[in-house]
Design an enzyme around this catalytic site. Sequence first.
Site, mmCIF file in Angstrom:
data_model
loop_
_atom_site.group_PDB
_atom_site.id
_atom_site.type_symbol
_atom_site.label_atom_id
_atom_site.label_comp_id
_atom_site.label_asym_id
_atom_site.label_seq_id
_atom_site.Cartn_x
_atom_site.Cartn_y
_atom_site.Cartn_z
ATOM 1 N N ARG A 26 0.825 -1.238 0.200
ATOM 2 C CA ARG A 26 0.142 0.028 0.004
ATOM 3 C C ARG A 26 0.641 1.732 -0.235
ATOM 4 O O ARG A 26 0.241 2.069 -0.434
ATOM 5 C CB ARG A 26 -1.228 -0.305 1.123
ATOM 6 N N LYS A 123 1.740 -17.397 5.675
ATOM 7 C CA LYS A 123 0.373 -17.328 7.317
ATOM 8 C C LYS A 123 0.426 -15.339 8.094
ATOM 9 O O LYS A 123 1.259 -14.865 7.680
ATOM 10 C CB LYS A 123 0.617 -18.295 8.664
ATOM 11 N N HIS A 153 8.185 -21.607 7.658
ATOM 12 C CA HIS A 153 9.754 -22.021 6.617
ATOM 13 C C HIS A 153 9.996 -22.622 7.445
ATOM 14 O O HIS A 153 11.323 -22.820 7.377
ATOM 15 C CB HIS A 153 10.017 -19.826 7.395
ATOM 16 N N LYS A 157 14.447 -24.934 6.926
ATOM 17 C CA LYS A 157 14.894 -25.409 7.553
ATOM 18 C C LYS A 157 16.745 -26.045 7.318
ATOM 19 O O LYS A 157 15.083 -27.586 7.554
ATOM 20 C CB LYS A 157 15.084 -24.941 9.316
ATOM 21 N N GLU A 191 12.187 -19.424 23.040
ATOM 22 C CA GLU A 191 12.594 -17.963 22.509
ATOM 23 C C GLU A 191 13.055 -17.432 23.203
ATOM 24 O O GLU A 191 12.007 -16.525 24.659
ATOM 25 C CB GLU A 191 11.191 -17.354 21.668
ATOM 26 N N ASP A 210 0.255 -19.416 17.526
ATOM 27 C CA ASP A 210 1.828 -18.759 16.172
ATOM 28 C C ASP A 210 2.780 -20.610 15.824
ATOM 29 O O ASP A 210 3.225 -20.131 14.646
ATOM 30 C CB ASP A 210 2.486 -17.818 17.180
ATOM 31 N N HIS A 215 5.054 -24.840 12.828
ATOM 32 C CA HIS A 215 6.200 -25.599 13.115
ATOM 33 C C HIS A 215 5.962 -26.703 13.525
ATOM 34 O O HIS A 215 6.468 -27.534 13.301
ATOM 35 C CB HIS A 215 6.822 -24.365 13.455
ATOM 36 N N LYS A 313 7.283 -17.510 24.632
ATOM 37 C CA LYS A 313 8.021 -16.709 24.739
ATOM 38 C C LYS A 313 8.802 -15.943 25.520
ATOM 39 O O LYS A 313 8.204 -16.435 26.989
ATOM 40 C CB LYS A 313 7.192 -15.403 23.988
HETATM 41 C C1 BG6 Z 1 6.894 -17.102 13.478
HETATM 42 C C2 BG6 Z 1 6.930 -16.531 14.821
HETATM 43 O O1 BG6 Z 1 6.412 -18.198 12.504
HETATM 44 O O2 BG6 Z 1 8.407 -17.990 13.887
HETATM 45 C C3 BG6 Z 1 7.053 -16.093 15.752
HETATM 46 O O3 BG6 Z 1 5.607 -16.213 14.385
HETATM 47 C C4 BG6 Z 1 8.326 -16.602 15.729
HETATM 48 O O4 BG6 Z 1 6.031 -15.635 16.836
HETATM 49 C C5 BG6 Z 1 9.666 -17.171 14.950
HETATM 50 O O5 BG6 Z 1 9.307 -15.974 16.694
HETATM 51 C C6 BG6 Z 1 10.167 -18.337 14.466
HETATM 52 O O6 BG6 Z 1 10.641 -18.147 14.298
HETATM 53 P P1 BG6 Z 1 12.393 -18.870 14.384
HETATM 54 O O7 BG6 Z 1 12.995 -19.266 12.208
HETATM 55 O O8 BG6 Z 1 13.498 -17.656 15.000
HETATM 56 O O9 BG6 Z 1 12.847 -19.966 14.858
#
Ligand code: BG6
Length: 464
Positions: A26, A123, A153, A157, A191, A210, A215, A313
């Site tokens: 945008r 996502k 993603h 990895k 994290e 999330d 994942h 987190k």
């Molecule tokens: C994302 C989440 O999909 O993955 C985030 O939305 C998270 O909250 C992240 O921090 C973690 O990815 P990675 O590759 O740093 O483990």
Amino acid sequence: MLLPSLFGLDVDGLLPTGLRIVATARSGLDTEGFAEIARTALTEHIDAERLDPDRVAVFLARLRYVSLEATDSAGFAELASAVGDQADLSIFLSTAPSLFGPTIAGLRSAGLAGDGVRLALEKPLGSDLESSRAINDQVAAAFPEARTFRIDHYLGKETVQNLLALRFGNALFEPLWHTGGIDHVQITVSETVGLEGRGDYYDGMGALRDMVQNHMLQLVALVAMEPPAKFDATSVRDEKVKVLRSLRPIDAGTVEACCVIGQYGDGASGGQPVLAYTTELARVSATETFVALKLHVDNWRWQGVPFYLRTGKRLPERHSEITIQFKGVPHSIFGAKGGPLRPNRLVIRLQPHENIRLSIMAKEPGLDRDGLRLREVPLDIGLANAFADVRRRIAYERLLLDLIGGDPTLFVRRDEVEAQWTYIDGIRAGWKATGMTPKTYGAGSWGPSAAIALTERDGVSWYD
Ligand code: BG6
């Protein structure tokens, strides 16, 4: 992640010579303004020695920018003319869920959804099964499944793919890879970061949606799946979806015994004081920033093998790890003298430093006058050393290259996503029915103490 990844591919000569990258959003930028943003992203995320000015110039010359309001279909014509020849086009959408519908309609009206066009989706693709189905339906109206590339993603990895290499490239593990040989599995994705300014998105999601929905369930699927006949998109995804459909539902009756949720309060991270989630967010919230689960895969191979998952987190360290805890020997020939025998453990560390470690029992050197003494020692498959000369790529490099090449093996198929949401929706319905709310844990700790009790009840400790 995207521009540095594309640059990484470009530098290695992996992008087709004529490939152009047309960005749209945008913001009222022009191509020059966008190139500046790209330049900043490269400086921030690429090591200085790889930032050769000529290479950067070649990469920046590929970029175009078209400002577009997704809800205004008229603007898509300009996008189509900037794209030009669509013979080999990949579109990557990273947008608010509410914009998928209008965007896809706009792409279609401008002729950007033709036969050769692939669509990648980032996502959040919905927040429950129903909203995910609605988005998938909107997508399917213009793009068949074979040309739809849903990103997770984690699948990009290196070590996640290595899990497949480990399981199916070696004869060593598979004979034990079932309820007869494995006691339990642990998956931790911890994290240290907090909200990172993503409060609006995160507070509507929470850790379960999330991180676990996507994942972590993908990791479960890769650990638990049957050997696919081939490493191709259909075979691999067919096997993963069978696992996802075999997850034992967690519901109101079982949720309190199988699930712990938490939200971080004040505490410390990396030696620095950090604020509670709700202070960071500046409002009251019942969103979980931590979740621990005891999960079961109800099939022959995995009957009676719990999978313990936890993610959060503001935990003490950043690491992602899969631990396979094997069963012990049926009988110790060493008796009391040998010391306790510890069952073998395979630890697959995904990040920050990829590594695979097998713990085995070995004899302590000595003359053994009091009997043989055994000790647990690690057998390291130090991937960092074994492949020291190979640059570690950003997960998106692999995924973007596969998208451009049209290989969907490492992308998530619709039936997988729907099985994932079905499982997650059941847990959330359980929370609602039982009135479960997150327990506070201090930032910098391993989550609420109930998460420790979750495994200790079964005589299992989290492997930190
Ligand atoms: C994302 C989440 O999909 O993955 C985030 O939305 C998270 O909250 C992240 O921090 C973690 O990815 P990675 O590759 O740093 O483990």
